[in-house]
Design a protein around this motif. Structure first.
Motif, mmCIF file in Angstrom:
data_model
loop_
_atom_site.group_PDB
_atom_site.id
_atom_site.type_symbol
_atom_site.label_atom_id
_atom_site.label_comp_id
_atom_site.label_asym_id
_atom_site.label_seq_id
_atom_site.Cartn_x
_atom_site.Cartn_y
_atom_site.Cartn_z
ATOM 1 N N MET A 1 23.002 -10.007 2.764
ATOM 2 C CA MET A 1 23.980 -10.478 3.594
ATOM 3 C C MET A 1 23.632 -10.221 5.149
ATOM 4 O O MET A 1 23.315 -9.041 5.522
ATOM 5 C CB MET A 1 25.276 -9.904 3.023
ATOM 6 C CG MET A 1 26.460 -10.225 4.090
ATOM 7 S SD MET A 1 28.079 -9.486 3.698
ATOM 8 C CE MET A 1 28.471 -10.195 1.983
ATOM 9 N N VAL A 2 24.068 -10.965 5.900
ATOM 10 C CA VAL A 2 23.756 -10.734 7.569
ATOM 11 C C VAL A 2 25.015 -11.156 8.115
ATOM 12 O O VAL A 2 25.169 -12.429 8.132
ATOM 13 C CB VAL A 2 22.298 -11.221 7.971
ATOM 14 C CG1 VAL A 2 22.377 -10.954 9.475
ATOM 15 C CG2 VAL A 2 21.254 -10.788 7.176
ATOM 16 N N ILE A 3 25.603 -10.564 8.996
ATOM 17 C CA ILE A 3 27.020 -10.733 9.593
ATOM 18 C C ILE A 3 26.557 -10.873 11.108
ATOM 19 O O ILE A 3 25.844 -10.090 11.806
ATOM 20 C CB ILE A 3 27.820 -9.766 9.549
ATOM 21 C CG1 ILE A 3 28.099 -9.366 8.019
ATOM 22 C CG2 ILE A 3 29.139 -10.163 10.319
ATOM 23 C CD1 ILE A 3 28.832 -8.156 7.852
ATOM 24 N N HIS A 4 27.004 -11.864 11.587
ATOM 25 C CA HIS A 4 26.824 -12.437 13.197
ATOM 26 C C HIS A 4 28.156 -12.521 13.759
ATOM 27 O O HIS A 4 28.908 -13.200 13.225
ATOM 28 C CB HIS A 4 26.080 -13.685 13.460
ATOM 29 C CG HIS A 4 24.379 -13.561 12.854
ATOM 30 N ND1 HIS A 4 23.477 -12.730 13.295
ATOM 31 C CD2 HIS A 4 23.921 -14.046 11.664
ATOM 32 C CE1 HIS A 4 22.484 -12.811 12.694
ATOM 33 N NE2 HIS A 4 22.761 -13.630 11.437
ATOM 34 N N VAL A 5 28.315 -12.120 15.082
ATOM 35 C CA VAL A 5 29.671 -12.333 15.840
ATOM 36 C C VAL A 5 29.073 -13.188 17.175
ATOM 37 O O VAL A 5 28.196 -12.739 17.985
ATOM 38 C CB VAL A 5 30.294 -11.028 16.113
ATOM 39 C CG1 VAL A 5 31.600 -11.571 17.037
ATOM 40 C CG2 VAL A 5 30.491 -10.603 14.845
ATOM 41 N N GLU A 6 29.773 -14.358 17.495
ATOM 42 C CA GLU A 6 29.242 -15.192 18.488
ATOM 43 C C GLU A 6 30.236 -14.542 19.808
ATOM 44 O O GLU A 6 31.452 -15.031 19.590
ATOM 45 C CB GLU A 6 29.516 -16.561 18.388
ATOM 46 C CG GLU A 6 28.412 -17.256 17.483
ATOM 47 C CD GLU A 6 28.637 -18.745 17.320
ATOM 48 O OE1 GLU A 6 28.577 -19.395 18.217
ATOM 49 O OE2 GLU A 6 28.670 -19.162 16.087
ATOM 50 N N LYS A 7 29.654 -13.858 20.503
ATOM 51 C CA LYS A 7 30.507 -13.221 21.683
ATOM 52 C C LYS A 7 31.227 -14.223 22.444
ATOM 53 O O LYS A 7 32.193 -14.236 23.081
ATOM 54 C CB LYS A 7 29.860 -12.203 22.282
ATOM 55 C CG LYS A 7 29.414 -10.979 21.599
ATOM 56 C CD LYS A 7 30.406 -9.967 21.891
ATOM 57 C CE LYS A 7 30.009 -8.594 21.054
ATOM 58 N NZ LYS A 7 30.894 -7.411 21.628
ATOM 59 N N ASP A 8 30.335 -15.425 22.701
ATOM 60 C CA ASP A 8 30.683 -16.243 23.466
ATOM 61 C C ASP A 8 31.855 -17.155 22.972
ATOM 62 O O ASP A 8 32.644 -17.781 23.752
ATOM 63 C CB ASP A 8 29.599 -17.340 24.084
ATOM 64 C CG ASP A 8 28.466 -16.694 24.747
ATOM 65 O OD1 ASP A 8 28.807 -15.662 25.310
ATOM 66 O OD2 ASP A 8 27.519 -17.521 24.538
#
Length: 64
Positions: free
Chosen positions: A1-8
């Motif tokens: 599992m890889v988690i990403h948060v799009e700050k934009d």
């Protein structure tokens, strides 16, 4: 599992940090980020719920 948060895209609602505080936090600007060393979710069963709770879908979870 890889988690990403799009700050934009993040609006700083904090739902992810409230739902899975062992994986997400908010930076000094109030934007969500993944805690260091928790990019794989750390086995937290609430990671997907935290992603679903994001009002702007700024969080993505990829199976890895």
């Amino acid at each position: 599992m890889v988690i990403h948060v799009e700050k934009d895209r993040c609006v700083g609602a904090g739902m992810c940090a409230l739902t899975a505080p062992g994986v997400f936090t908010q930076d000094d600007d109030g934007l969500s980020e993944v805690l260091p060393g928790r990019q794989d979710g750390g086995g937290d069963p609430l990671v997907r719920e935290a992603a679903r709770a994001c009002p702007v879908q700024a969080i993505s979870v990829e199976e890895g």
